[in-house]
Scaffold this active site. Structure first.
Site, PDB file in Angstrom:
ATOM      1  N   ASP A  29       0.838  -1.196   0.000  1.00 43.05           N
ATOM      2  CA  ASP A  29       0.000   0.000   0.000  1.00 43.05           C
ATOM      3  C   ASP A  29       0.874   1.247   0.000  1.00 43.05           C
ATOM      4  O   ASP A  29       1.955   1.258   0.590  1.00 43.05           O
ATOM      5  CB  ASP A  29      -0.903   0.001   1.235  1.00 43.05           C
ATOM      6  CG  ASP A  29      -1.962   1.083   1.174  1.00 43.05           C
ATOM      7  OD1 ASP A  29      -2.347   1.476   0.054  1.00 43.05           O
ATOM      8  OD2 ASP A  29      -2.398   1.538   2.244  1.00 43.05           O
ATOM      9  N   GLY A  32       0.052   5.330  -4.557  1.00 42.36           N
ATOM     10  CA  GLY A  32      -0.570   6.587  -4.948  1.00 42.36           C
ATOM     11  C   GLY A  32      -0.108   7.743  -4.082  1.00 42.36           C
ATOM     12  O   GLY A  32       0.157   8.848  -4.578  1.00 42.36           O
ATOM     13  N   TRP A  34       2.717   7.934  -2.441  1.00 42.00           N
ATOM     14  CA  TRP A  34       4.121   8.184  -2.777  1.00 42.00           C
ATOM     15  C   TRP A  34       4.211   9.111  -3.993  1.00 42.00           C
ATOM     16  O   TRP A  34       5.003  10.051  -4.006  1.00 42.00           O
ATOM     17  CB  TRP A  34       4.803   6.851  -3.044  1.00 42.00           C
ATOM     18  CG  TRP A  34       6.276   6.910  -3.303  1.00 42.00           C
ATOM     19  CD1 TRP A  34       7.276   6.778  -2.391  1.00 42.00           C
ATOM     20  CD2 TRP A  34       6.916   7.080  -4.573  1.00 42.00           C
ATOM     21  NE1 TRP A  34       8.509   6.872  -2.998  1.00 42.00           N
ATOM     22  CE2 TRP A  34       8.316   7.051  -4.347  1.00 42.00           C
ATOM     23  CE3 TRP A  34       6.454   7.248  -5.878  1.00 42.00           C
ATOM     24  CZ2 TRP A  34       9.244   7.192  -5.380  1.00 42.00           C
ATOM     25  CZ3 TRP A  34       7.375   7.396  -6.906  1.00 42.00           C
ATOM     26  CH2 TRP A  34       8.746   7.366  -6.652  1.00 42.00           C
ATOM     27  N   HIS A  46       2.879   3.335  -9.005  1.00 49.74           N
ATOM     28  CA  HIS A  46       2.777   1.884  -9.204  1.00 49.74           C
ATOM     29  C   HIS A  46       4.043   1.350  -9.870  1.00 49.74           C
ATOM     30  O   HIS A  46       4.538   0.269  -9.513  1.00 49.74           O
ATOM     31  CB  HIS A  46       1.557   1.564 -10.061  1.00 49.74           C
ATOM     32  CG  HIS A  46       0.254   1.960  -9.428  1.00 49.74           C
ATOM     33  ND1 HIS A  46      -0.111   1.571  -8.159  1.00 49.74           N
ATOM     34  CD2 HIS A  46      -0.782   2.713  -9.903  1.00 49.74           C
ATOM     35  CE1 HIS A  46      -1.309   2.057  -7.870  1.00 49.74           C
ATOM     36  NE2 HIS A  46      -1.736   2.755  -8.909  1.00 49.74           N
ATOM     37  N   GLU A  76     -11.880  -4.574  -5.640  1.00 48.72           N
ATOM     38  CA  GLU A  76     -12.356  -3.193  -5.541  1.00 48.72           C
ATOM     39  C   GLU A  76     -11.561  -2.256  -6.451  1.00 48.72           C
ATOM     40  O   GLU A  76     -12.061  -1.207  -6.866  1.00 48.72           O
ATOM     41  CB  GLU A  76     -12.264  -2.717  -4.088  1.00 48.72           C
ATOM     42  CG  GLU A  76     -13.228  -3.400  -3.125  1.00 48.72           C
ATOM     43  CD  GLU A  76     -12.823  -4.811  -2.755  1.00 48.72           C
ATOM     44  OE1 GLU A  76     -13.690  -5.575  -2.282  1.00 48.72           O
ATOM     45  OE2 GLU A  76     -11.637  -5.163  -2.947  1.00 48.72           O
ATOM     46  N   LEU A 140      11.116 -20.948  -3.768  1.00 43.64           N
ATOM     47  CA  LEU A 140      10.170 -19.986  -3.182  1.00 43.64           C
ATOM     48  C   LEU A 140       8.926 -19.966  -4.042  1.00 43.64           C
ATOM     49  O   LEU A 140       9.027 -19.914  -5.272  1.00 43.64           O
ATOM     50  CB  LEU A 140      10.786 -18.584  -3.133  1.00 43.64           C
ATOM     51  CG  LEU A 140       9.837 -17.416  -2.796  1.00 43.64           C
ATOM     52  CD1 LEU A 140       9.386 -17.491  -1.342  1.00 43.64           C
ATOM     53  CD2 LEU A 140      10.498 -16.068  -3.086  1.00 43.64           C
ATOM     54  N   ARG A 203      -5.521  -1.700   8.786  1.00 44.51           N
ATOM     55  CA  ARG A 203      -6.626  -2.555   8.360  1.00 44.51           C
ATOM     56  C   ARG A 203      -6.078  -3.635   7.439  1.00 44.51           C
ATOM     57  O   ARG A 203      -4.991  -3.501   6.884  1.00 44.51           O
ATOM     58  CB  ARG A 203      -7.714  -1.737   7.650  1.00 44.51           C
ATOM     59  CG  ARG A 203      -7.215  -0.944   6.447  1.00 44.51           C
ATOM     60  CD  ARG A 203      -8.346  -0.130   5.812  1.00 44.51           C
ATOM     61  NE  ARG A 203      -7.886   0.621   4.657  1.00 44.51           N
ATOM     62  CZ  ARG A 203      -7.388   1.848   4.712  1.00 44.51           C
ATOM     63  NH1 ARG A 203      -7.281   2.463   5.872  1.00 44.51           N
ATOM     64  NH2 ARG A 203      -6.980   2.465   3.607  1.00 44.51           N
ATOM     65  N   VAL A 204      -6.881  -4.705   7.259  1.00 38.85           N
ATOM     66  CA  VAL A 204      -6.431  -5.826   6.429  1.00 38.85           C
ATOM     67  C   VAL A 204      -7.058  -5.814   5.041  1.00 38.85           C
ATOM     68  O   VAL A 204      -6.699  -6.630   4.187  1.00 38.85           O
ATOM     69  CB  VAL A 204      -6.680  -7.180   7.118  1.00 38.85           C
ATOM     70  CG1 VAL A 204      -5.837  -7.292   8.376  1.00 38.85           C
ATOM     71  CG2 VAL A 204      -8.155  -7.383   7.427  1.00 38.85           C
TER      72      VAL A 204
END
Length: 251
Positions: A29, A32, A34, A46, A76, A140, A203-204
């Site tokens: 997160d 934007g 930044w 991005h 979303e 990985l 928040r998650v």
């Protein structure tokens, strides 16, 4: 001290403690914000965040983490302006084209999880390529969550269970936590040990709601484009200092 040298010192401290999280998940997160702080267009935020993905994958490999899950694009996010969504799809294609050879060479298996039917044809083709080209790697596993929402994932699992019951493959009494977990996108990987959220938000955001029931949370104030190996290692050091009880009373 340079950021790279500092990161190497943190890595040495982590190895002394010994407890490496098997599965690290990150809510990326702050792209934007930044860009806004630098008076730049959001897509440039991005794009800068792509470098952090590279750094974190490098850091996870050095740590010996087995699973790395990155929340790249939520369901979303489709509601954002079409120009921004288009830029994000183009960046996905660019990231895969630029990184696929190195990911394959370093032993990284890439999986892309979410409602992939909504991807543009070019993005879907890129996703198919990186999954195919890295399928046999085992150093990985990198889970890229794209067009993903955890509530939608749980609804999908419920529908699969309902279909199995309706078609006689199981009874309602057979439905338990294991049956639900087996029908999630993450059915074949362990729950995250550590969830990192960047940009200081508490928040998650509808990410892995089922899977993070006992996950340790770490909030970083660093915006995602500024997040690198050093910040990853700081989160792991904090994780190592915690006692995980999984609901049990401590001794």
């Amino acid at each position: 001290m340079s950021p790279e040298k500092h990161a190497d010192e943190l890595l040495a401290r982590i190895r002394v403690h010994g407890a490496i999280p098997r599965h690290v998940a990150i809510i990326m997160d702050g792209n934007g914000r930044w860009a806004r702080e630098r008076l730049l267009p959001r897509p440039l935020g991005h794009r800068s965040g792509m470098q952090s993905v590279r750094a974190v994958v490098k850091g996870a490999l050095a740590l010996g983490v087995e699973w790395l899950s990155l929340f790249a694009f939520s369901q979303e996010n489709w509601q954002r302006p079409a120009t921004e969504v288009g830029a994000l799809m183009s960046l996905l294609e660019e990231y895969i084209a630029r990184e696929v050879d190195e990911l394959r060479e370093k032993g990284v298996r890439v999986r892309v999880l979410g409602d992939l039917e909504r991807l543009t044809p070019a993005a879907a083709a890129a996703v198919d390529r990186v999954i195919r080209d890295t399928a046999h790697n085992d150093r990985l596993t990198l889970n890229l969550f794209i067009s993903y929402g955890s509530r939608a994932e749980i609804v999908r699992a419920a529908r699969l269970l309902a279909r199995d019951v309706a078609e006689g493959r199981m009874s309602p009494d057979d439905i338990d936590e294991e049956a639900i977990a087996a029908r999630l996108y993450t059915a074949d990987c362990p729950d995250p040990d550590l969830l990192i959220r960047t940009s200081g938000e508490l928040r998650v955001s509808n990410f892995l709601l089922w899977q993070i029931a006992y996950t340790e949370l770490y909030i970083s104030d660093v915006l995602w484009p500024d997040f690198g190996r050093r910040e990853l290692y700081e989160a792991v050091l904090a994780f190592q200092g915690r006692e995980r009880r999984f609901g049990r009373v401590s001794a």
